[in-house]
Enzyme design. Structure first.
Site, PDB file in Angstrom:
ATOM      1  N   ARG A 174       0.817  -1.222   0.000  1.00 43.42           N
ATOM      2  CA  ARG A 174       0.000   0.000   0.000  1.00 43.42           C
ATOM      3  C   ARG A 174       0.852   1.273   0.000  1.00 43.42           C
ATOM      4  O   ARG A 174       0.447   2.311   0.523  1.00 43.42           O
ATOM      5  CB  ARG A 174      -0.962   0.027   1.205  1.00 43.42           C
ATOM      6  CG  ARG A 174      -1.902  -1.173   1.269  1.00 43.42           C
ATOM      7  CD  ARG A 174      -2.859  -1.222   0.082  1.00 43.42           C
ATOM      8  NE  ARG A 174      -3.721  -2.383   0.166  1.00 43.42           N
ATOM      9  CZ  ARG A 174      -3.491  -3.558  -0.412  1.00 43.42           C
ATOM     10  NH1 ARG A 174      -2.399  -3.712  -1.155  1.00 43.42           N
ATOM     11  NH2 ARG A 174      -4.321  -4.563  -0.278  1.00 43.42           N
ATOM     12  N   SER A 224     -11.448  -0.381   2.890  1.00 42.38           N
ATOM     13  CA  SER A 224     -10.779  -0.768   4.132  1.00 42.38           C
ATOM     14  C   SER A 224     -10.124   0.449   4.780  1.00 42.38           C
ATOM     15  O   SER A 224      -9.444   1.223   4.112  1.00 42.38           O
ATOM     16  CB  SER A 224      -9.722  -1.837   3.860  1.00 42.38           C
ATOM     17  OG  SER A 224     -10.315  -3.016   3.377  1.00 42.38           O
ATOM     18  N   GLU A 294      -5.208   2.988   6.354  1.00 38.59           N
ATOM     19  CA  GLU A 294      -4.942   2.867   4.924  1.00 38.59           C
ATOM     20  C   GLU A 294      -5.520   4.059   4.172  1.00 38.59           C
ATOM     21  O   GLU A 294      -5.040   4.421   3.107  1.00 38.59           O
ATOM     22  CB  GLU A 294      -5.573   1.560   4.407  1.00 38.59           C
ATOM     23  CG  GLU A 294      -5.316   1.252   2.967  1.00 38.59           C
ATOM     24  CD  GLU A 294      -5.793  -0.140   2.592  1.00 38.59           C
ATOM     25  OE1 GLU A 294      -6.423  -0.280   1.516  1.00 38.59           O
ATOM     26  OE2 GLU A 294      -5.550  -1.087   3.356  1.00 38.59           O
TER      27      GLU A 294
END
Length: 301
Positions: A174, A224, A294
């Site tokens: 990520r 998420s 995130e």
């Protein structure tokens, strides 16, 4: 800002707003106003807009479709460049595909499947754009963008456009170079391979059904919220801590998937941030694990 907006429109950039609520441009339906919101229609108008912004020495940031993004309640000062509808070309070159930064990842997964190309199935549920996916090294179902990206053209803050290879983009979980060095993704090139159309379609359909059954897609959310810690899942930790359904104002830990925070109506960024902090402190206390968000948090509180 009105003067700059007029200058942008005189330069042929037609979609320009002042004091535009960014709640209208995020999947969470949350966010204060941008001083100036600019939606370029192509690469040339984006470069022209950036030149004008630099000339007036105002700060700038960029958004796509507004997924994976939390805009604070006082909004964003300066200019916000929205590339969701511009830069939306898609060109197939054998087993390669060259795609504009504003192209939908979900649409790309579907279109590559129709062409009988495999490798993009994991992206069938990623709600953002190609540009955002490059920025975040988006992934799902055990794969991510770094596994198929050849290179990407980036427009840097100094106005220089440069093609960076997969290696130069320094991908990790990520994460990419663009989280450290400011730039705008213009387009990306992916290496796919030939596959069976029926098998690809079946995989996309199965992933879609799984998402429909396990994710709160009918409510405003941003995907998420937390990165998965090593060898575990953030959603499992949050649910085990008894936080499923926990609510702050209009923001709630989803009762369907504990790593989603949903806007139940009237949620503010402050509600979401308070809820994020509560989840993090609870998991740290119970498990000794510091969950890292995130979602990208931007703007003024």
């Amino acid at each position: 800002m009105k003067k700059i907006a007029d200058e942008l429109m005189q330069a042929g950039i037609e979609k320009v707003w002042t004091d535009e609520p960014l709640a209208n441009h995020t999947t969470w339906r949350i966010g204060g106003p941008a001083d100036l919101l600019i939606q370029p229609k192509d690469k040339a108008s984006l470069q022209k807009a950036l030149q004008i912004i630099h000339r007036h020495e105002i700060p700038w940031s960029v958004i796509g479709r507004g997924s994976n993004l939390l805009v604070r309640d006082r909004g964003i000062r300066g200019a916000v460049l929205k590339v969701a509808e511009g830069l939306s070309h898609c060109e197939f070159r054998g087993e390669e595909v060259c795609v504009g930064a504003g192209y939908s990842m979900i649409r790309l997964a579907v279109e590559t499947g129709k062409m009988g190309l495999t490798g993009m199935e994991f992206a069938g549920g990623i709600p953002g754009t190609v540009g955002g996916a490059v920025y975040m090294n988006a992934g799902a179902h055990g794969s991510d963008l770094s596994r198929i990206l050849i290179d990407a053209e980036i427009l840097f803050d100094n106005g220089e456009s440069k093609v960076l290879s997969n290696e130069e983009l320094s991908f990790s979980y990520r994460t990419s170079l663009l989280q450290k060095q400011k730039g705008i993704v213009l387009e990306a090139r992916f290496q796919l391979r030939k596959g069976d159309r029926k098998e690809i379609a079946a995989t996309l359909a199965a992933n879609k059904e799984r998402r429909r059954n396990t994710q709160p897609l009918q409510m405003p959310c941003a995907g998420s919220v937390f990165r998965n810690p090593p060898n575990d899942h953030a959603g499992r930790l949050i649910e085990a801590a008894g936080l499923k359904g926990y609510r702050v104002g209009g923001a709630q830990v989803s009762e369907k998937h504990s790593n989603f925070i949903v806007n139940c109506g009237g949620a503010t960024a402050a509600d979401v941030l308070t809820l994020i902090d509560h989840v993090r402190s609870t998991i740290l206390e119970k498990n000794g694990i510091d969950l890292h968000p995130e979602v990208l948090v931007v703007g003024e509180g």
